[in-house]
Design a protein around this motif. Structure first.
Motif, PDB file in Angstrom:
ATOM      1  N   PRO A  34     -15.146  -7.950 144.541  1.00 27.95           N
ATOM      2  CA  PRO A  34     -15.098  -7.587 145.972  1.00 27.95           C
ATOM      3  C   PRO A  34     -13.885  -6.715 146.320  1.00 27.95           C
ATOM      4  O   PRO A  34     -13.973  -5.839 147.182  1.00 27.95           O
ATOM      5  CB  PRO A  34     -15.036  -8.929 146.708  1.00 27.95           C
ATOM      6  N   THR A  36     -14.633  -3.038 145.059  1.00 27.64           N
ATOM      7  CA  THR A  36     -15.758  -2.477 145.809  1.00 27.64           C
ATOM      8  C   THR A  36     -15.324  -2.120 147.230  1.00 27.64           C
ATOM      9  O   THR A  36     -15.582  -1.015 147.713  1.00 27.64           O
ATOM     10  CB  THR A  36     -16.935  -3.467 145.838  1.00 27.64           C
ATOM     11  N   SER A  37     -14.633  -3.053 147.895  1.00 25.27           N
ATOM     12  CA  SER A  37     -14.186  -2.776 149.269  1.00 25.27           C
ATOM     13  C   SER A  37     -13.102  -1.696 149.283  1.00 25.27           C
ATOM     14  O   SER A  37     -13.089  -0.846 150.173  1.00 25.27           O
ATOM     15  CB  SER A  37     -13.691  -4.052 149.947  1.00 25.27           C
ATOM     16  N   THR A  61     -12.769   0.826 147.190  1.00 26.60           N
ATOM     17  CA  THR A  61     -13.423   2.119 146.960  1.00 26.60           C
ATOM     18  C   THR A  61     -14.175   2.581 148.200  1.00 26.60           C
ATOM     19  O   THR A  61     -14.111   3.755 148.575  1.00 26.60           O
ATOM     20  CB  THR A  61     -14.365   2.027 145.750  1.00 26.60           C
ATOM     21  N   LEU A  62     -14.872   1.661 148.858  1.00 29.48           N
ATOM     22  CA  LEU A  62     -15.584   2.032 150.087  1.00 29.48           C
ATOM     23  C   LEU A  62     -14.609   2.486 151.171  1.00 29.48           C
ATOM     24  O   LEU A  62     -14.846   3.483 151.862  1.00 29.48           O
ATOM     25  CB  LEU A  62     -16.430   0.867 150.589  1.00 29.48           C
ATOM     26  N   PHE A  63     -13.503   1.757 151.325  1.00 31.35           N
ATOM     27  CA  PHE A  63     -12.513   2.100 152.350  1.00 31.35           C
ATOM     28  C   PHE A  63     -11.884   3.463 152.075  1.00 31.35           C
ATOM     29  O   PHE A  63     -11.788   4.312 152.968  1.00 31.35           O
ATOM     30  CB  PHE A  63     -11.434   1.013 152.413  1.00 31.35           C
TER      31      PHE A  63
END
Length: 175
Positions: free
Chosen positions: A58, A61-62, A64-66
């Motif tokens: 998590p 993933t978070s 990279t998204l941010f």
């Protein structure tokens, strides 16, 4: 440094899987020992044998998204800024027609094309030029109004009480 590499998108998933790896025989409750390799790389150091954590999934993933969201917004902001600057040029007060009128009238006061005219002629030119460069034929400006507008332009006056074409154009377009 690791997060900077991950923010570029280059193999961030490999880092994530390495940090989440649960190798057989790993120690899940690793405590600090001064003789461990990495703290003391001398002869006989004890290798670190820690387990990874599933929180890497998590987190990365978070992260990279941010980061992707921030860079995408930054990219879009740069593009929109470019469009707004080009829109400013389209909404300019002085058009090509205004400049053409200015050059034609300037030629009447400077028939020898010296690019200089007398300041008295500049007053007459300001009266004849249409808005936004001058007052226009439909408005009869007083001498004080014309002189006030000329003073606001802050035109340099050269020897012989003359003004230069380029200075006048820059001042009129920039006001």
């Amino acid at each position: 440094v690791t997060l900077m590499r991950a923010s570029t998108g280059e193999a961030w998933n490999y880092i994530m899987y390495d940090l989440a790896e649960q190798a057989p025989g790993c120690n899940s409750d690793l405590s600090y020992t001064p003789g461990m390799c990495g703290f003391d790389d001398g002869e006989g150091c004890v290798p670190i044998n820690g387990c990874g954590s599933s929180t890497a999934f998590p987190f990365f993933t978070s992260f990279t998204l941010f980061v992707t969201f921030v860079f995408l917004n930054l990219f879009i902001a740069v593009i929109l800024e470019g469009f707004s600057e080009s829109g400013d040029e389209a909404e300019a007060k002085v058009t090509d027609e205004h400049l053409q009128q200015f050059y034609e009238m300037w030629e009447e006061y400077d028939p020898n094309m010296t690019r200089f005219i007398r300041t008295q002629d500049m007053e007459a030119l300001m009266q004849r030029l249409e808005e936004p460069m001058g007052f226009g034929a439909s408005v009869t400006a007083s001498k004080a109004q014309i002189q006030a507008r000329l003073a606001a332009l802050e035109l340099p006056v050269y020897h012989g009480n003359v003004v230069f074409l380029k200075d006048v154009v820059k001042a009129l377009v920039g006001r």
